[in-house]
Design an enzyme around this catalytic site. Structure first.
Site, PDB file in Angstrom:
ATOM      1  CD  GLU A  95     -10.478  -3.338  19.167  1.00  0.00           C
ATOM      2  OE1 GLU A  95     -10.676  -3.123  18.643  1.00  0.00           O
ATOM      3  OE2 GLU A  95     -11.052  -4.358  19.066  1.00  0.00           O
ATOM      4  CG  ASP A  96     -14.546  -1.545  18.161  1.00  0.00           C
ATOM      5  OD1 ASP A  96     -13.701  -2.223  18.859  1.00  0.00           O
ATOM      6  OD2 ASP A  96     -15.335  -1.593  16.789  1.00  0.00           O
ATOM      7  CG  ASP A  99     -18.827  -8.837  23.673  1.00  0.00           C
ATOM      8  OD1 ASP A  99     -19.741  -8.130  24.214  1.00  0.00           O
ATOM      9  OD2 ASP A  99     -19.284  -9.363  22.637  1.00  0.00           O
ATOM     10  CG  PHE A 148     -25.288  -5.597  19.196  1.00  0.00           C
ATOM     11  CD1 PHE A 148     -23.783  -6.889  19.197  1.00  0.00           C
ATOM     12  CD2 PHE A 148     -25.112  -4.492  17.676  1.00  0.00           C
ATOM     13  CE1 PHE A 148     -22.356  -6.735  17.942  1.00  0.00           C
ATOM     14  CE2 PHE A 148     -23.559  -4.923  16.837  1.00  0.00           C
ATOM     15  CZ  PHE A 148     -22.981  -6.094  16.662  1.00  0.00           C
ATOM     16  NE  ARG A 161     -17.833  -0.800   9.557  1.00  0.00           N
ATOM     17  CZ  ARG A 161     -17.373  -1.605  10.832  1.00  0.00           C
ATOM     18  NH1 ARG A 161     -16.638  -1.627  11.840  1.00  0.00           N
ATOM     19  NH2 ARG A 161     -16.799  -2.812  10.863  1.00  0.00           N
TER      20      ARG A 161
HETATM   21  P1  IMP Z   1     -14.859  -9.663  21.443  1.00  0.00           P
HETATM   22  O1  IMP Z   1     -13.359 -10.155  21.223  1.00  0.00           O
HETATM   23  O2  IMP Z   1     -15.827 -10.327  21.942  1.00  0.00           O
HETATM   24  O3  IMP Z   1     -13.981  -8.871  22.447  1.00  0.00           O
HETATM   25  O4  IMP Z   1     -14.922  -8.910  20.693  1.00  0.00           O
HETATM   26  C1  IMP Z   1     -13.970  -7.611  20.114  1.00  0.00           C
HETATM   27  C2  IMP Z   1     -14.940  -7.001  18.699  1.00  0.00           C
HETATM   28  O5  IMP Z   1     -16.726  -7.741  18.480  1.00  0.00           O
HETATM   29  C3  IMP Z   1     -14.937  -6.292  18.938  1.00  0.00           C
HETATM   30  O6  IMP Z   1     -13.955  -5.467  18.209  1.00  0.00           O
HETATM   31  C4  IMP Z   1     -15.730  -5.319  17.790  1.00  0.00           C
HETATM   32  O7  IMP Z   1     -15.611  -5.529  16.392  1.00  0.00           O
HETATM   33  C5  IMP Z   1     -16.905  -6.247  18.189  1.00  0.00           C
HETATM   34  N1  IMP Z   1     -18.299  -6.255  18.756  1.00  0.00           N
HETATM   35  C6  IMP Z   1     -18.488  -6.281  20.081  1.00  0.00           C
HETATM   36  N2  IMP Z   1     -19.895  -5.586  20.792  1.00  0.00           N
HETATM   37  C7  IMP Z   1     -20.475  -5.315  20.035  1.00  0.00           C
HETATM   38  C8  IMP Z   1     -21.008  -4.220  20.346  1.00  0.00           C
HETATM   39  O8  IMP Z   1     -21.259  -3.956  20.712  1.00  0.00           O
HETATM   40  N3  IMP Z   1     -21.555  -3.485  18.733  1.00  0.00           N
HETATM   41  C9  IMP Z   1     -20.283  -3.201  17.686  1.00  0.00           C
HETATM   42  N4  IMP Z   1     -19.501  -4.240  18.092  1.00  0.00           N
HETATM   43  C10 IMP Z   1     -19.613  -5.405  18.250  1.00  0.00           C
HETATM   44 MG    MG Z   2     -13.546  -4.613  16.192  1.00  0.00          MG
END
Ligand code: IMP
Ligand code: MG
Length: 173
Positions: A95-96, A99, A148, A161
């Site tokens: 995963e990238d 959050d 962010f 990206r």
């Molecule tokens: P989560 O479900 O809240 O953990 O969200 C994860 C997804 O939100 C990641 O796979 C990203 O696509 C997006 N995301 C969360 N924080 C960031 C950020 O700081 N920059 C860009 N994308 C983010």
């Molecule tokens: Mg993502």
């Protein structure tokens, strides 16, 4: 829209990705590794990482997007699911960024239902301070503060990206 100077430089990223690949190669030595990238965000991290992993492996992808509902119980929509049979495979989800943890937790539970031999998670970035759902992370590139960020695959509105480094993103007012 303003993208500042690198928060993580190209050199820092490449060094850390190489370290992760080294540890993963040792951990998966002799195993049947299936590396699963979560698109779109992980596409650059995934391709850099797998090229440095020494263990022979197979690859597949998941395309998913998450929607946070008001009660903070997120829902994840699948656009593409893996096609490989995960039974008897040692699966590594890549995963990238984590959050709230909602997306990864949902994808992890879906995959576990398919009965892989093992399932571990590797994320490039971990925004720990924002966590709402506890999800076990086995390999983490960098812990980052609650900002962010864009670049190295991560986007704001599908932009930035292709930046080769990670930068903090601020919306201009
Ligand atoms: P989560 O479900 O809240 O953990 O969200 C994860 C997804 O939100 C990641 O796979 C990203 O696509 C997006 N995301 C969360 N924080 C960031 C950020 O700081 N920059 C860009 N994308 C983010
Ligand atoms: Mg993502």
């Amino acid at each position: 829209m303003v993208v500042g100077k690198p928060f993580l430089t190209v050199e820092q990223i490449h060094q850390r990705v190489a370290e992760l690949a080294h540890v993963i190669s040792a951990d998966y030595d002799g195993k049947d590794l299936l590396a699963v990238g979560i698109l779109k965000g992980a596409f650059i991290f995934f391709s850099d990482l797998v090229r440095l992993i020494k263990t022979p492996l197979m690859i597949d992808f998941i395309i998913a997007s998450s929607y946070l509902k008001s009660d903070s119980q997120g829902e994840v929509k699948m656009h593409y699911d893996i096609r490989e049979d995960v039974t008897d495979k040692d699966v590594l989800l890549i995963e990238d960024i984590v959050d709230t943890g909602v997306t990864l937790n949902n994808l992890r539970e879906r995959l576990l239902m398919q009965g892989p031999k093992s399932l571990k998670i590797c994320t490039f970035l971990d925004k720990k301070g924002r966590r709402e759902v506890d999800v076990p992370l086995d390999y983490v590139g960098f812990d980052i503060p609650n900002e962010f960020v864009v670049g190295y695959g991560l986007d704001y509105d599908n932009r930035f990206r292709n930046l080769p480094y990670i930068s903090v993103f601020k919306k201009s007012t």
